[in-house]
Design an enzyme around this catalytic site. Sequence first.
Site, mmCIF file in Angstrom:
data_model
loop_
_atom_site.group_PDB
_atom_site.id
_atom_site.type_symbol
_atom_site.label_atom_id
_atom_site.label_comp_id
_atom_site.label_asym_id
_atom_site.label_seq_id
_atom_site.Cartn_x
_atom_site.Cartn_y
_atom_site.Cartn_z
ATOM 1 N N GLY A 92 -3.374 53.507 19.301
ATOM 2 C CA GLY A 92 -3.208 53.788 20.738
ATOM 3 C C GLY A 92 -1.754 54.126 21.035
ATOM 4 O O GLY A 92 -0.854 53.427 20.575
ATOM 5 N N ARG A 117 -6.937 57.422 15.643
ATOM 6 C CA ARG A 117 -7.435 56.276 14.879
ATOM 7 C C ARG A 117 -8.250 56.938 13.774
ATOM 8 O O ARG A 117 -9.135 57.745 14.058
ATOM 9 C CB ARG A 117 -8.315 55.386 15.752
ATOM 10 C CG ARG A 117 -7.575 54.889 17.029
ATOM 11 C CD ARG A 117 -8.328 53.772 17.690
ATOM 12 N NE ARG A 117 -7.905 53.517 19.059
ATOM 13 C CZ ARG A 117 -6.919 52.699 19.421
ATOM 14 N NH1 ARG A 117 -6.209 52.076 18.509
ATOM 15 N NH2 ARG A 117 -6.637 52.492 20.691
ATOM 16 N N THR A 123 2.977 49.252 20.807
ATOM 17 C CA THR A 123 1.671 49.120 21.458
ATOM 18 C C THR A 123 1.894 48.453 22.810
ATOM 19 O O THR A 123 2.756 47.575 22.936
ATOM 20 C CB THR A 123 0.674 48.270 20.637
ATOM 21 O OG1 THR A 123 -0.379 47.831 21.496
ATOM 22 C CG2 THR A 123 1.300 47.021 20.025
HETATM 23 O O1 F6P Z 1 -4.191 48.953 21.849
HETATM 24 C C1 F6P Z 1 -3.937 49.644 23.015
HETATM 25 C C2 F6P Z 1 -5.184 49.728 23.868
HETATM 26 O O2 F6P Z 1 -4.860 50.441 25.037
HETATM 27 C C3 F6P Z 1 -5.845 48.393 24.217
HETATM 28 O O3 F6P Z 1 -5.185 47.709 25.241
HETATM 29 C C4 F6P Z 1 -7.232 48.832 24.554
HETATM 30 O O4 F6P Z 1 -8.155 47.793 24.344
HETATM 31 C C5 F6P Z 1 -7.471 49.954 23.590
HETATM 32 O O5 F6P Z 1 -6.196 50.433 23.187
HETATM 33 C C6 F6P Z 1 -8.268 51.096 24.158
HETATM 34 O O6 F6P Z 1 -8.436 52.018 23.143
HETATM 35 P P1 F6P Z 1 -9.105 53.448 23.351
HETATM 36 O O7 F6P Z 1 -8.135 54.293 24.088
HETATM 37 O O8 F6P Z 1 -9.342 53.941 21.972
HETATM 38 O O9 F6P Z 1 -10.349 53.220 24.146
#
Ligand code: F6P
Length: 319
Positions: A11, A72, A125
Amino acid sequence: MKRIGVLTSGGDSPGMNAAIRAVVRKANYHGVEVFGIYHGYEGFIKGKMELLDLGSVGGIIQRGGTKLFSSRCPEFKEKKYQLQGIEKMKEAGIEGLVVIGGDGSFRGAYELTKLGLACIGVPATIDNDIAGTEFTIGFDTALNTVVSAIDKIRDTATSHENTFIIEVMGRDAGDIALWSGLAAGAESVIIPEEPYDLDDIITRMKRGEARNKKHSIIIVAEGVMPASKLANMLKEKAGIETRITVLGHIQRGGSPSAFDRVLASRLGARAVELLLEGKTSRAVGIKNHQVYDYDLREIFTAKHKADTSLYTLSKELSI
Ligand code: F6P
């Protein structure tokens, strides 16, 4: 070491660009070339990269997101793809890698060090959930975004005498909820690190009402439950009507705060120094305002601990 790589993974978080800039500028200062690897480990596997010169990182220190893009990448967990990426790095003459990201990115970096590529992790993060550092790049900006949103919500909550439940990010960590709750004077904060008590939340609201205070702000960390679930619980248990706001990805964007820019500059530069000192499998972090480095394997052995004294304090101040 004459050439290194840098990538951002997982993220995104505000300040990643400032960290990239610091890596490029610090390396160039020491006569070392930097290749920017695009789309995190996905680009690493495919060898998607470009030479970043001094000018290429100009004008990005104030920009949110990441110039190098992020992803990811599930394939990267397989050793054959890790080896493929290492081959691509060798072909390009890259001898060391700075990985800017969170927990998963650090785990990936550690796997690469086992296969012989020197790697240093830079914690970035919004969740602030990386063991070994008191602050991660992006947390402060996200916190300020959340606090500013809560302030706005409080204006309307006060005018209409409403109770609001605000759901914030943080994955399994409660730092965003905890710090924003304290900073914005929330009436209740619910975090994964502490058991919550619905009766206590209701009592606090009733106590407020008795003082003629008819609005209330409850912050719930996403790692505990969705705001909608809490809304149902309050309705069923005490007939309390609430409005809910899920702040979502707004928390990941925006221009990094001064704190995050400085943190990113310090950590990014130190990561380069470590590579030039011949170190590998280290992460950089901040403790008592000092930059230091620690074993990447702490990601497996140590656990980030939210400062729960802030939880106690926020309860004491929101009676
Ligand atoms: O790790 C950062 C984060 O924003 C978390 O706070 C949240 O749970 C997750 O990533 C959301 O991920 P995505 O954008 O893949 O839904």
